[in-house]
Write a protein that holds these residues in place. Structure first.
Motif, PDB file in Angstrom:
ATOM      1  N   MET A   1      63.983  23.292   1.115  1.00  0.00           N
ATOM      2  CA  MET A   1      64.734  23.384   2.367  1.00  0.00           C
ATOM      3  C   MET A   1      64.827  24.862   2.777  1.00  0.00           C
ATOM      4  SD  MET A   1      68.429  21.780   3.092  1.00  0.00           S
ATOM      5  CE  MET A   1      69.597  22.725   3.972  1.00  0.00           C
ATOM      6  N   ASN A   2      64.481  25.146   4.020  1.00  0.00           N
ATOM      7  CA  ASN A   2      64.583  26.517   4.525  1.00  0.00           C
ATOM      8  C   ASN A   2      66.031  26.901   4.756  1.00  0.00           C
ATOM      9  OD1 ASN A   2      61.858  26.930   4.564  1.00  0.00           O
ATOM     10  ND2 ASN A   2      61.610  26.386   6.706  1.00  0.00           N
ATOM     11  N   LYS A   3      66.336  28.142   4.465  1.00  0.00           N
ATOM     12  CA  LYS A   3      67.662  28.671   4.725  1.00  0.00           C
ATOM     13  C   LYS A   3      67.523  29.705   5.829  1.00  0.00           C
ATOM     14  CE  LYS A   3      69.256  27.814   0.082  1.00  0.00           C
ATOM     15  NZ  LYS A   3      69.798  28.387  -1.134  1.00  0.00           N
ATOM     16  N   PRO A   4      67.969  29.375   7.054  1.00  0.00           N
ATOM     17  CA  PRO A   4      67.749  30.267   8.209  1.00  0.00           C
ATOM     18  C   PRO A   4      68.207  31.698   7.998  1.00  0.00           C
ATOM     19  CG  PRO A   4      68.678  28.182   8.924  1.00  0.00           C
ATOM     20  CD  PRO A   4      68.694  28.184   7.428  1.00  0.00           C
ATOM     21  N   LEU A   5      69.324  31.917   7.316  1.00  0.00           N
ATOM     22  CA  LEU A   5      69.823  33.278   7.143  1.00  0.00           C
ATOM     23  C   LEU A   5      68.926  34.111   6.239  1.00  0.00           C
ATOM     24  CD1 LEU A   5      73.685  32.752   6.911  1.00  0.00           C
ATOM     25  CD2 LEU A   5      72.364  33.621   8.831  1.00  0.00           C
ATOM     26  N   GLU A   6      68.060  33.481   5.479  1.00  0.00           N
ATOM     27  CA  GLU A   6      67.135  34.221   4.622  1.00  0.00           C
ATOM     28  C   GLU A   6      65.869  34.609   5.368  1.00  0.00           C
ATOM     29  OE1 GLU A   6      66.406  31.981   1.090  1.00  0.00           O
ATOM     30  OE2 GLU A   6      68.512  31.976   0.495  1.00  0.00           O
ATOM     31  N   HIS A   7      65.589  33.949   6.492  1.00  0.00           N
ATOM     32  CA  HIS A   7      64.328  34.162   7.194  1.00  0.00           C
ATOM     33  C   HIS A   7      64.467  34.734   8.595  1.00  0.00           C
ATOM     34  CE1 HIS A   7      62.240  32.038   3.999  1.00  0.00           C
ATOM     35  NE2 HIS A   7      63.193  31.119   4.056  1.00  0.00           N
ATOM     36  N   TYR A   8      65.646  34.713   9.160  1.00  0.00           N
ATOM     37  CA  TYR A   8      65.832  35.138  10.542  1.00  0.00           C
ATOM     38  C   TYR A   8      67.042  36.052  10.669  1.00  0.00           C
ATOM     39  CZ  TYR A   8      62.764  31.183  11.363  1.00  0.00           C
ATOM     40  OH  TYR A   8      61.712  30.317  11.327  1.00  0.00           O
ATOM     41  N   GLU A   9      66.976  36.932  11.635  1.00  0.00           N
ATOM     42  CA  GLU A   9      68.127  37.750  11.981  1.00  0.00           C
ATOM     43  C   GLU A   9      68.895  37.012  13.073  1.00  0.00           C
ATOM     44  OE1 GLU A   9      68.954  42.023  14.037  1.00  0.00           O
ATOM     45  OE2 GLU A   9      67.323  41.886  12.582  1.00  0.00           O
ATOM     46  N   ILE A  10      70.178  36.902  12.925  1.00  0.00           N
ATOM     47  CA  ILE A  10      70.997  36.151  13.873  1.00  0.00           C
ATOM     48  C   ILE A  10      72.003  37.096  14.513  1.00  0.00           C
ATOM     49  CG2 ILE A  10      72.680  34.285  14.125  1.00  0.00           C
ATOM     50  CD1 ILE A  10      71.258  32.924  11.749  1.00  0.00           C
TER      51      ILE A  10
END
Length: 62
Positions: A1-10
């Motif tokens: 499962m992808n974890k958005p905070l690990e791959h994208y700047e928000i």
């Protein structure tokens, strides 16, 4: 499962009177200007030939 905070700047911003209580190295908090918008303000702007294009959807503005 992808974890958005690990791959994208928000980028986030808090509402008036709120203070962010969530911290993460990928999450950047910003202050954004608030617009006090009302139907009265929109009607006043239209009557005085001021642009309301940034306040209304294109279909509504037409």
């Amino acid at each position: 499962m992808n974890k958005p905070l690990e791959h994208y700047e928000i980028l986030g911003y808090a509402g008036p009177g709120d203070s962010p209580n969530f911290d993460h190295n990928s999450l950047n908090w910003s202050e954004a200007p608030l617009l006090d918008i009302s139907a009265t303000f929109i009607c006043y702007s239209i009557k005085n030939d001021l642009s309301v294009s940034y306040l209304l959807a294109e279909k509504v503005e037409d």
